[in-house]
Motif scaffolding. Structure first.
Motif, short mmCIF file in Angstrom:
data_model
loop_
_atom_site.label_atom_id
_atom_site.label_comp_id
_atom_site.label_asym_id
_atom_site.label_seq_id
_atom_site.Cartn_x
_atom_site.Cartn_y
_atom_site.Cartn_z
N ARG A 197 0.82 -1.21 0.00
CA ARG A 197 0.00 0.00 0.00
C ARG A 197 0.85 1.26 0.00
O ARG A 197 0.50 2.26 -0.61
CB ARG A 197 -0.93 -0.01 1.22
CG ARG A 197 -2.20 0.78 0.99
CD ARG A 197 -3.13 0.66 2.17
NE ARG A 197 -2.57 1.33 3.34
CZ ARG A 197 -3.28 1.70 4.41
NH1 ARG A 197 -4.57 1.46 4.44
NH2 ARG A 197 -2.71 2.28 5.44
N THR A 198 2.00 1.20 0.69
CA THR A 198 2.86 2.40 0.76
C THR A 198 3.27 2.85 -0.63
O THR A 198 3.29 4.05 -0.91
CB THR A 198 4.12 2.14 1.60
OG1 THR A 198 4.69 0.90 1.18
CG2 THR A 198 3.81 2.08 3.07
N HIS A 199 3.60 1.91 -1.51
CA HIS A 199 4.03 2.29 -2.85
C HIS A 199 2.87 2.92 -3.64
O HIS A 199 3.05 3.91 -4.35
CB HIS A 199 4.56 1.07 -3.62
CG HIS A 199 5.89 0.60 -3.11
ND1 HIS A 199 6.52 -0.53 -3.59
CD2 HIS A 199 6.71 1.11 -2.18
CE1 HIS A 199 7.66 -0.69 -2.96
NE2 HIS A 199 7.79 0.28 -2.09
N GLU A 201 0.25 4.43 -2.32
CA GLU A 201 -0.09 5.73 -1.74
C GLU A 201 0.94 6.78 -2.14
O GLU A 201 0.61 7.94 -2.36
CB GLU A 201 -0.19 5.62 -0.22
CG GLU A 201 -1.44 4.85 0.20
CD GLU A 201 -1.67 4.86 1.70
OE1 GLU A 201 -0.70 5.12 2.44
OE2 GLU A 201 -2.81 4.61 2.12
N LEU A 202 2.19 6.36 -2.23
CA LEU A 202 3.23 7.28 -2.69
C LEU A 202 2.88 7.81 -4.08
O LEU A 202 2.96 9.02 -4.34
CB LEU A 202 4.58 6.56 -2.73
CG LEU A 202 5.78 7.44 -3.06
CD1 LEU A 202 6.11 8.35 -1.89
CD2 LEU A 202 6.98 6.60 -3.45
N MET A 203 2.46 6.90 -4.95
CA MET A 203 2.08 7.32 -6.31
C MET A 203 0.88 8.27 -6.26
O MET A 203 0.79 9.21 -7.04
CB MET A 203 1.76 6.10 -7.17
CG MET A 203 2.95 5.22 -7.46
SD MET A 203 4.29 6.08 -8.31
CE MET A 203 3.68 6.05 -9.99
N HIS A 204 -0.03 8.00 -5.32
CA HIS A 204 -1.19 8.88 -5.17
C HIS A 204 -0.74 10.29 -4.77
O HIS A 204 -1.26 11.28 -5.27
CB HIS A 204 -2.14 8.29 -4.12
CG HIS A 204 -3.40 9.07 -3.94
ND1 HIS A 204 -4.35 9.19 -4.92
CD2 HIS A 204 -3.86 9.79 -2.89
CE1 HIS A 204 -5.35 9.94 -4.48
NE2 HIS A 204 -5.07 10.32 -3.25
N THR A 205 0.22 10.36 -3.85
CA THR A 205 0.68 11.69 -3.44
C THR A 205 1.33 12.43 -4.61
O THR A 205 1.35 13.64 -4.63
CB THR A 205 1.69 11.64 -2.27
OG1 THR A 205 2.90 11.03 -2.73
CG2 THR A 205 1.15 10.87 -1.09
N TYR A 206 1.88 11.68 -5.56
CA TYR A 206 2.46 12.34 -6.75
C TYR A 206 1.39 12.65 -7.78
O TYR A 206 1.71 13.08 -8.88
CB TYR A 206 3.53 11.44 -7.39
CG TYR A 206 4.73 11.22 -6.53
CD1 TYR A 206 5.24 12.23 -5.73
CD2 TYR A 206 5.38 9.98 -6.51
CE1 TYR A 206 6.34 12.02 -4.93
CE2 TYR A 206 6.48 9.77 -5.71
CZ TYR A 206 6.95 10.79 -4.92
OH TYR A 206 8.05 10.59 -4.13
N ALA A 208 -0.19 10.63 -9.49
CA ALA A 208 0.03 9.78 -10.67
C ALA A 208 -1.26 9.02 -10.98
O ALA A 208 -1.94 8.55 -10.08
CB ALA A 208 1.15 8.78 -10.39
N ALA A 212 0.25 5.61 -15.10
CA ALA A 212 1.59 5.83 -14.57
C ALA A 212 1.89 4.85 -13.45
O ALA A 212 3.00 4.31 -13.35
CB ALA A 212 1.74 7.27 -14.08
N LYS A 216 5.03 2.41 -13.66
CA LYS A 216 6.16 2.66 -12.76
C LYS A 216 6.20 1.72 -11.56
O LYS A 216 7.26 1.49 -10.99
CB LYS A 216 6.12 4.11 -12.24
CG LYS A 216 6.16 5.17 -13.32
CD LYS A 216 7.53 5.26 -13.95
CE LYS A 216 7.53 6.38 -14.97
NZ LYS A 216 8.67 6.28 -15.89
N VAL A 217 5.06 1.22 -11.14
CA VAL A 217 5.03 0.41 -9.91
C VAL A 217 4.51 -1.01 -10.15
O VAL A 217 5.19 -1.99 -9.84
CB VAL A 217 4.17 1.10 -8.82
CG1 VAL A 217 4.02 0.20 -7.61
CG2 VAL A 217 4.82 2.42 -8.41
N PRO A 220 6.72 -3.34 -12.88
CA PRO A 220 7.99 -3.82 -12.32
C PRO A 220 7.79 -4.79 -11.16
O PRO A 220 8.50 -5.79 -11.05
CB PRO A 220 8.68 -2.54 -11.85
CG PRO A 220 8.07 -1.45 -12.64
CD PRO A 220 6.65 -1.86 -12.90
N ALA A 221 6.79 -4.50 -10.32
CA ALA A 221 6.54 -5.39 -9.17
C ALA A 221 6.04 -6.75 -9.63
O ALA A 221 6.19 -7.74 -8.92
CB ALA A 221 5.53 -4.74 -8.23
#
Ligand SMILES: Nc1ncnc2c1ncn2[C@@H]1O[C@H](COP(=O)(O)OP(=O)(O)OP(=O)(O)O)[C@@H](O)[C@H]1O
Ligand SMILES: [Mg+2]
Lengths: 306, 272
Positions: A197-199, A201-206, A208, A212, A216-217, A220-221
């Motif tokens: 979830r952290t990844h 949410e990080l994208m949400h803060t950007y 994205a 995207a 980006k996430v 690759p994952a």
């Protein structure tokens, strides 16, 4: 990033990888030798009629007909395919058939992989698609291949677009892809859903978007999940190709050769083993090619270590 | 910092309440929270586990919405502030993408917002330098210590020169020595960028050392009980000597008493 660090980073795993690969190769060869030795030892000491327990033969006969000597099988590979003058050596005939099958399996695998990845992405992106599609994807694999093959061949035979006619090998490739897409679709979906979830949410803060985030996430994952799925897929594609060749009566591949040479086994027992070796090598080559993909994507597999 | 000149405070929360609906019934995580963080101000949130510090931070970051009350970030809605990339965030876990190098992790927001390649490389180099990781720009996160990973996350949160930094226990997993060094580094970085900071921590000395103001919270339901000005302004150099001063110790004691609920209630809501 300096050149020095780049080479350092790339260099260390490779050095370790070389040693590991040499060891793996040595172990593999050792295993091969061990199988040959066990074969011959059993042939010498095993009873002619095999081992029969309560009416069931649990170990094979050791006659030359059932178990030719290892060296006979090798010698047969080097000999001519038929007694006709100018016949190609057997190994070449087998290799050609195996190459045809490899080509068909590759087409099937590529199509299956593309379809599988597309389905995985679709199911991840569209919630409804996951609920609507996943049961069908699972269900699809319960349709028996053998029942499916002749039907598909007949359908294919009726397809004609202008000058182009549906070639028989394409039916085989379709069946191979049908088997190959399943592990890819399921593995892909699982991989795309794997980011913590952290990844996300990080994208949400950007700020994205879904696209995207996918690129980006999620993609690759998904790689560590996708690679074993691709390996499973290629195994399915190879088995599917061989079986479908037999059941559609496709003449040029290793599948048909397995059947026809086995028919000649009473007169030429060592010959029947040649396409078996061909099929084994075919499987290994196919798996090796997929292994190369894993090598190319290895930086995406770092998540596995941490 | 002239480029950060603004009249609106970085954060203005009025009567914020947050209730989570769980299977076991509603959980009131925050109630009646009033807080204002001025532009360029460093504010720490401290309080026992479960008092809603992370929740408050997530509301500011628009990762969740308040149940009641009004929340403004630079005079805008949190969603608008997020879209405008007004804040940078660092979570308790570094949250680095394991398949990206340090440089590529730091540059992720720049890449997403389409900064061109050469400008990005220059900015990433600058940030790596700022957090002292120039030599590790090409390394992968699994090759770094926990503290180094945190520094990458901090560099990443600074990448777009946000006017507001949200940091949720960024040093929580670090040993005491690394932690103190990181605090010094963070205060230096913040002084250089002039950003406002909302900083969640469990460490009283850390809160006092870094902050202009310390917000003490109490649980069930989470609310603000005390606001304490440290008297250490944004201009003051935060170095090892500061930790030895009596003023520092007094503030540490004051925050501790507020946390433990000693009778300092009269000073509650001071400074608003
Ligand atoms: N998504 C959620 N669903 C339900 N309850 C939640 C959720 N997030 C937080 N809570 C509850 O809200 C309360 C506050 O949680 P929060 O994570 O904000 O605490 P905290 O002050 O950050 O604690 P800590 O210091 O341990 O990090 C807790 O009681 C928690 O159980
Ligand atoms: Mg928390």
């Amino acid at each position: 990033m300096t050149i020095e660090q780049t080479s350092l980073r790339a260099g260390r795993p490779r050095a370790r990888g070389t040693a590991a690969r040499v060891r793996a190769t040595a172990l593999g060869l050792l295993g091969l030798v061990a199988v040959a030795v066990i074969w011959e030892v059993y042939k010498v000491f095993g009873p002619d009629d095999g081992v029969v327990v309560a009416g069931h033969r649990i170990l094979p006969r050791t006659t030359d007909l059932a178990m030719p000597h290892v060296w006979e099988m090798v010698a047969r590979l080097l000999g001519p395919t038929t007694s006709q003058a100018g016949a190609a050596p057997l190994w070449l005939t087998v290799a050609q058939a195996a190459l045809v099958s490899l080509g068909i399996a590759a087409v099937g695998w590529v199509v299956g992989t593309v379809v599988g990845i597309a389905l995985g992405v679709l199911m991840q992106m569209v919630r409804v698609a996951e609920h609507g599609l996943l049961p069908w994807v699972v269900l699809s694999q319960t349709v028996p291949l053998i029942a499916f093959a002749p039907v598909l061949k007949n359908w294919g035979a009726q397809i004609e677009v202008g000058d182009w006619r549906w070639p028989q090998w394409l039916s085989v490739a379709v069946i191979a892809s049908y088997l190959a897409f399943f592990p890819v679709a399921v593995g892909m979906l699982k991989g795309l859903q794997s980011p913590p979830r952290t990844h996300l949410e990080l994208m949400h803060t950007y700020d994205a978007g879904r696209w995207a985030t996918l690129v980006k996430v999620r993609l690759p994952a998904a790689v560590p999940y996708l690679l074993p799925a691709l390996r499973l897929g290629v195994a399915s594609a190879v088995v599917g190709t061989v079986v479908a060749e037999v059941s559609t009566g496709f003449m040029d591949g290793i599948g048909r050769q397995l059947v026809s040479f086995a028919g000649q086994a009473s007169g030429d027992p060592a010959k029947a083993w040649a396409p078996i070796f061909g099929a084994v090598v075919l499987g290994l080559v196919a798996a090796g090619l997929v292994g190369l993909i894993g090598l190319a994507l290895r930086s995406y597999r770092r998540g596995e270590a941490t | 910092m002239s480029k950060h000149e603004t009249t609106a405070p970085a954060v203005r929360a009025t009567g914020i309440g947050k209730t989570f609906d769980t299977k076991a019934g509603p959980v009131q995580a925050l109630t009646d929270v009033d807080l204002e963080v001025a532009a360029g101000e460093f504010v720490s949130l401290i309080g026992p586990s479960g008092c809603g510090k992370s929740t408050l931070m997530r509301l500011v970051a628009d990762l969740d919405g308040p149940t009641t009350g009004r929340l403004e970030v630079f005079g805008k809605s949190p969603a608008q502030a997020r879209q405008d990339q007004d804040y940078g965030i660092a979570f308790q876990q570094a949250g680095l993408l394991p398949w990206r190098t340090v440089a590529d992790n730091i540059g992720l927001p720049l890449e997403l917002h389409r900064m061109d390649r050469s400008a990005r490389a220059a900015r990433v180099a600058e940030l790596a330098e700022l957090v002292g990781l120039t030599d590790f720009a090409g390394s992968y996160p699994d090759q770094l210590s926990g503290g180094m990973q945190q520094r990458v996350a901090i560099a990443r949160s600074l990448a777009e020169q946000p006017r507001l930094l949200l940091m949720d226990e960024p040093f929580g997993a670090l040993d005491e020595m690394t932690r103190e060094r990181m605090q010094t580094e963070l205060s230096r970085i913040v002084a250089e960028t002039g950003a406002a900071v909302v900083f969640v921590t469990h460490s009283i000395p850390e809160a006092v050392f870094l902050s202009d103001r310390v917000v003490v919270m109490s649980p069930r339901p989470g609310r603000i009980t005390t606001l304490i000005s440290t008297g250490i302004g944004p201009g003051v150099v935060r170095d090892e000597q500061l930790r030895e001063t009596t003023g520092f110790f007094e503030k540490v004691t004051e925050v501790r008493e507020a946390l433990h609920g000693a009778p300092v209630g009269s000073s509650a809501r001071e400074g608003r």
